[in-house]
Design an enzyme around this catalytic site. Sequence first.
Site, PDB file in Angstrom:
ATOM      1  N   ARG A  40     -16.672  -5.278   2.030  1.00  0.00           N
ATOM      2  CA  ARG A  40     -16.850  -5.976   3.343  1.00  0.00           C
ATOM      3  C   ARG A  40     -18.378  -6.037   3.669  1.00  0.00           C
ATOM      4  O   ARG A  40     -18.799  -4.788   3.529  1.00  0.00           O
ATOM      5  CB  ARG A  40     -16.007  -5.018   4.175  1.00  0.00           C
ATOM      6  CG  ARG A  40     -14.621  -5.355   4.246  1.00  0.00           C
ATOM      7  CD  ARG A  40     -13.746  -4.572   5.123  1.00  0.00           C
ATOM      8  NE  ARG A  40     -13.692  -3.140   4.441  1.00  0.00           N
ATOM      9  CZ  ARG A  40     -12.734  -2.088   4.989  1.00  0.00           C
ATOM     10  NH1 ARG A  40     -12.171  -2.441   6.313  1.00  0.00           N
ATOM     11  NH2 ARG A  40     -12.789  -0.979   4.501  1.00  0.00           N
ATOM     12  N   LYS A  96     -22.240  -0.561  -1.188  1.00  0.00           N
ATOM     13  CA  LYS A  96     -22.719   0.857  -1.442  1.00  0.00           C
ATOM     14  C   LYS A  96     -22.046   1.223  -2.767  1.00  0.00           C
ATOM     15  O   LYS A  96     -21.044   0.978  -3.136  1.00  0.00           O
ATOM     16  CB  LYS A  96     -23.177   1.697  -0.564  1.00  0.00           C
ATOM     17  CG  LYS A  96     -21.786   2.275  -0.003  1.00  0.00           C
ATOM     18  CD  LYS A  96     -22.015   3.320   0.981  1.00  0.00           C
ATOM     19  CE  LYS A  96     -21.185   4.202   1.055  1.00  0.00           C
ATOM     20  NZ  LYS A  96     -21.231   5.489   2.078  1.00  0.00           N
ATOM     21  N   CYS A 134     -18.026  -0.624   8.698  1.00  0.00           N
ATOM     22  CA  CYS A 134     -18.559  -0.189   9.875  1.00  0.00           C
ATOM     23  C   CYS A 134     -19.870  -0.588  10.477  1.00  0.00           C
ATOM     24  O   CYS A 134     -19.740  -1.283  11.596  1.00  0.00           O
ATOM     25  CB  CYS A 134     -18.609   1.303   9.804  1.00  0.00           C
ATOM     26  SG  CYS A 134     -17.111   2.165   9.482  1.00  0.00           S
ATOM     27  N   GLU A 163     -17.903   6.096   3.173  1.00  0.00           N
ATOM     28  CA  GLU A 163     -17.330   5.749   1.964  1.00  0.00           C
ATOM     29  C   GLU A 163     -17.970   6.448   0.707  1.00  0.00           C
ATOM     30  O   GLU A 163     -19.038   6.558   0.761  1.00  0.00           O
ATOM     31  CB  GLU A 163     -17.102   4.199   1.964  1.00  0.00           C
ATOM     32  CG  GLU A 163     -16.248   3.809   2.805  1.00  0.00           C
ATOM     33  CD  GLU A 163     -16.010   2.467   2.873  1.00  0.00           C
ATOM     34  OE1 GLU A 163     -16.043   1.509   1.633  1.00  0.00           O
ATOM     35  OE2 GLU A 163     -15.863   1.546   3.834  1.00  0.00           O
ATOM     36  N   ALA A 175     -35.395   2.358   2.359  1.00  0.00           N
ATOM     37  CA  ALA A 175     -35.619   0.976   2.639  1.00  0.00           C
ATOM     38  C   ALA A 175     -34.902   0.465   1.577  1.00  0.00           C
ATOM     39  O   ALA A 175     -34.659   0.694   0.482  1.00  0.00           O
ATOM     40  CB  ALA A 175     -37.300   0.527   2.544  1.00  0.00           C
ATOM     41  N   THR A 180     -12.646   3.165  15.254  1.00  0.00           N
ATOM     42  CA  THR A 180     -13.787   2.861  16.232  1.00  0.00           C
ATOM     43  C   THR A 180     -13.627   2.005  17.575  1.00  0.00           C
ATOM     44  O   THR A 180     -13.170   0.831  16.839  1.00  0.00           O
ATOM     45  CB  THR A 180     -15.051   2.683  15.388  1.00  0.00           C
ATOM     46  OG1 THR A 180     -15.229   3.617  14.540  1.00  0.00           O
ATOM     47  CG2 THR A 180     -16.066   2.395  16.415  1.00  0.00           C
ATOM     48  N   LYS A 206       0.869  -1.070   0.057  1.00  0.00           N
ATOM     49  CA  LYS A 206       0.229  -0.128   0.070  1.00  0.00           C
ATOM     50  C   LYS A 206       0.914   1.243   0.070  1.00  0.00           C
ATOM     51  O   LYS A 206       0.581   2.457  -0.747  1.00  0.00           O
ATOM     52  CB  LYS A 206      -1.030  -0.035   1.105  1.00  0.00           C
ATOM     53  CG  LYS A 206      -2.214  -1.012   1.161  1.00  0.00           C
ATOM     54  CD  LYS A 206      -2.906  -0.581   2.151  1.00  0.00           C
ATOM     55  CE  LYS A 206      -4.327  -1.390   2.559  1.00  0.00           C
ATOM     56  NZ  LYS A 206      -4.846  -1.424   3.637  1.00  0.00           N
ATOM     57  N   PHE A 253     -16.465  10.293  11.553  1.00  0.00           N
ATOM     58  CA  PHE A 253     -17.931   9.874  11.058  1.00  0.00           C
ATOM     59  C   PHE A 253     -17.900   9.927   9.471  1.00  0.00           C
ATOM     60  O   PHE A 253     -19.114   9.911   8.883  1.00  0.00           O
ATOM     61  CB  PHE A 253     -18.810  10.928  11.614  1.00  0.00           C
ATOM     62  CG  PHE A 253     -18.864  11.036  12.771  1.00  0.00           C
ATOM     63  CD1 PHE A 253     -19.487  10.121  13.848  1.00  0.00           C
ATOM     64  CD2 PHE A 253     -17.951  12.103  13.792  1.00  0.00           C
ATOM     65  CE1 PHE A 253     -19.367  10.064  15.135  1.00  0.00           C
ATOM     66  CE2 PHE A 253     -17.985  12.226  15.210  1.00  0.00           C
ATOM     67  CZ  PHE A 253     -18.541  11.155  15.729  1.00  0.00           C
TER      68      PHE A 253
HETATM   69  C1  UDX Z   1     -21.101   4.536   7.846  1.00  0.00           C
HETATM   70  C2  UDX Z   1     -21.490   5.878   8.439  1.00  0.00           C
HETATM   71  O1  UDX Z   1     -22.566   6.669   7.708  1.00  0.00           O
HETATM   72  C3  UDX Z   1     -20.385   6.703   8.939  1.00  0.00           C
HETATM   73  O2  UDX Z   1     -20.524   7.832   9.515  1.00  0.00           O
HETATM   74  C4  UDX Z   1     -19.316   5.942   9.721  1.00  0.00           C
HETATM   75  O3  UDX Z   1     -17.978   6.490   9.893  1.00  0.00           O
HETATM   76  C5  UDX Z   1     -19.003   4.631   9.138  1.00  0.00           C
HETATM   77  O4  UDX Z   1     -20.120   3.839   8.416  1.00  0.00           O
HETATM   78  P1  UDX Z   1     -20.415   3.800   5.443  1.00  0.00           P
HETATM   79  O5  UDX Z   1     -20.369   2.473   5.841  1.00  0.00           O
HETATM   80  O6  UDX Z   1     -19.643   4.231   4.476  1.00  0.00           O
HETATM   81  O7  UDX Z   1     -20.754   4.839   6.609  1.00  0.00           O
HETATM   82  O8  UDX Z   1     -21.880   3.927   4.460  1.00  0.00           O
HETATM   83  P2  UDX Z   1     -23.252   4.761   4.703  1.00  0.00           P
HETATM   84  O9  UDX Z   1     -23.525   5.535   3.527  1.00  0.00           O
HETATM   85  O10 UDX Z   1     -23.652   4.989   6.103  1.00  0.00           O
HETATM   86  O11 UDX Z   1     -24.236   3.317   4.155  1.00  0.00           O
HETATM   87  C6  UDX Z   1     -24.073   2.043   5.194  1.00  0.00           C
HETATM   88  C7  UDX Z   1     -25.073   1.124   4.740  1.00  0.00           C
HETATM   89  O12 UDX Z   1     -26.428   1.458   4.942  1.00  0.00           O
HETATM   90  C8  UDX Z   1     -24.946   0.850   3.232  1.00  0.00           C
HETATM   91  O13 UDX Z   1     -25.097  -0.567   3.019  1.00  0.00           O
HETATM   92  C9  UDX Z   1     -26.143   1.388   2.664  1.00  0.00           C
HETATM   93  O14 UDX Z   1     -26.592   0.824   1.665  1.00  0.00           O
HETATM   94  C10 UDX Z   1     -27.320   1.225   3.798  1.00  0.00           C
HETATM   95  N1  UDX Z   1     -28.238   2.298   3.975  1.00  0.00           N
HETATM   96  C11 UDX Z   1     -27.841   3.630   4.141  1.00  0.00           C
HETATM   97  C12 UDX Z   1     -29.439   2.038   3.665  1.00  0.00           C
HETATM   98  O15 UDX Z   1     -29.709   0.856   3.480  1.00  0.00           O
HETATM   99  N2  UDX Z   1     -30.367   2.984   3.926  1.00  0.00           N
HETATM  100  C13 UDX Z   1     -30.206   4.284   4.034  1.00  0.00           C
HETATM  101  O16 UDX Z   1     -31.346   4.967   4.189  1.00  0.00           O
HETATM  102  C14 UDX Z   1     -28.905   4.698   4.163  1.00  0.00           C
END
Ligand code: UDX
Length: 404
Positions: free
Chosen positions: A295, A288, A228, A123, A220, A91, A9, A120
């Site tokens: 992961r 996402k 995370c 990604e 939904a 975390t 890396k 917070f």
């Molecule tokens: C999350 C937190 O948002 C962030 O604050 C923390 O630091 C790390 O974890 P991340 O995992 O990158 O960030 O993605 P996020 O956009 O929060 O989505 C997490 C998951 O929730 C995804 O699988 C997404 O598809 C799902 N999601 C999110 C839903 O199913 N519905 C929603 O309304 C929002």
Amino acid sequence: MIRDIVAGKIASLQRGEVPFHELDVPELLERNRERITFTTDANDVVGCELLFVCVDTPPTASGDADLSRVWRVVEELPALEGRPVLVMKSTVPVGTGTRVGEGLDARGLAHVGYASNPEFLSEGQAVHEFIHPDRVVVGAFEAADGDAVAALYEGLGAPIVRCDVNSSEMIKLAANAFLMTRISFINEIANVCEATGADVVKVAEGVGLDHRLGPHFLRAGIGYGGSCFPKDSLALKQLASNSGYHFQLLAAVIEVNELQKRRVIGKLERHLGPLSGKKVALLGLAFKPGTDDMREAPSIVLAARLLAEGAEVRGWDPVADAEAVLPGVEIASSVIEAVAGADAAVIVTEWPELRELARDEVRLAMANPLLVDGRNLLDPALTRAAGFTYEGVGRPGAAGAAAA
Ligand code: UDX
């Protein structure tokens, strides 16, 4: 100065290549190339005033956070002079700061300060969110250490929450747990919508306009994944039970999420009967859009369940290199290749590229034009008008649902 123990890396960063997919990071590193050095050598951090710990804390078999990388950082700290501050971005369970402080003392580094400064970022939008945070949280044992960390963020104009280390650690866990609770809540509402003929997209809009509730994290879908939420929910549940408390609400949030990923199978079966020998395309594999991170991606559970039912599974993703984590799944290089001859296609991740899925080319390529939209990305009426059988999440008109 950025230090990591993975030489590969560091070597790619030194060449100017970012070893993961994240919007704006390549440009950011390029712009600041002169100001950043990359190293694998722990001794190179001598002279740094603030040392951010940004390692991962994956779950152990018991669901606790694995802090071995944190301990390795502490063990590898070289002799440091002055009053540098170790700043925890990772975390970690509540109480970790106290233990790290003890670890520093044991290593003869009692003069090194400590602060908790949870991260917070999500990604795919990490750079934007870093520059425009909703808030910055700084917990410290000594006010001067907290001041040093808070000063770094002052120019961003965001509220800075100053508190003790335990509370700072809990803020991060609680924020994540709350976000997950919202997702599992709206997913359960979606399931009830399916049973009663309501439309969860409209329900979420109507609910989210209440200023006490707000519109975020009410989409939904097929459940949350990522690096995370799944591990942090387990870590908080485990932290609570290790302390003698059964966190019932969080346990339900986790269970709802597990069941949500599996509901797609039932939807496919309702249309196709037993899935043995059926060809199913999974569209979008990363957890996402905007990331190549696999992961805890729902696609992994879906693929495993489909394969267990005897289905043939083909997957497509615009960036994720999913082959290694999806054994038995054929990876296609285009959407059309993925859906060719398929009995059903499932939108697993709402990549913008999939917005135009309901087109003739896709319908004609499929053996059976069934679209299960796990992210409510498409317009149900337009998709049906284009000749597809459409199933969203919590949307009316789905098979088995009450009349709208
Ligand atoms: C999350 C937190 O948002 C962030 O604050 C923390 O630091 C790390 O974890 P991340 O995992 O990158 O960030 O993605 P996020 O956009 O929060 O989505 C997490 C998951 O929730 C995804 O699988 C997404 O598809 C799902 N999601 C999110 C839903 O199913 N519905 C929603 O309304 C929002």
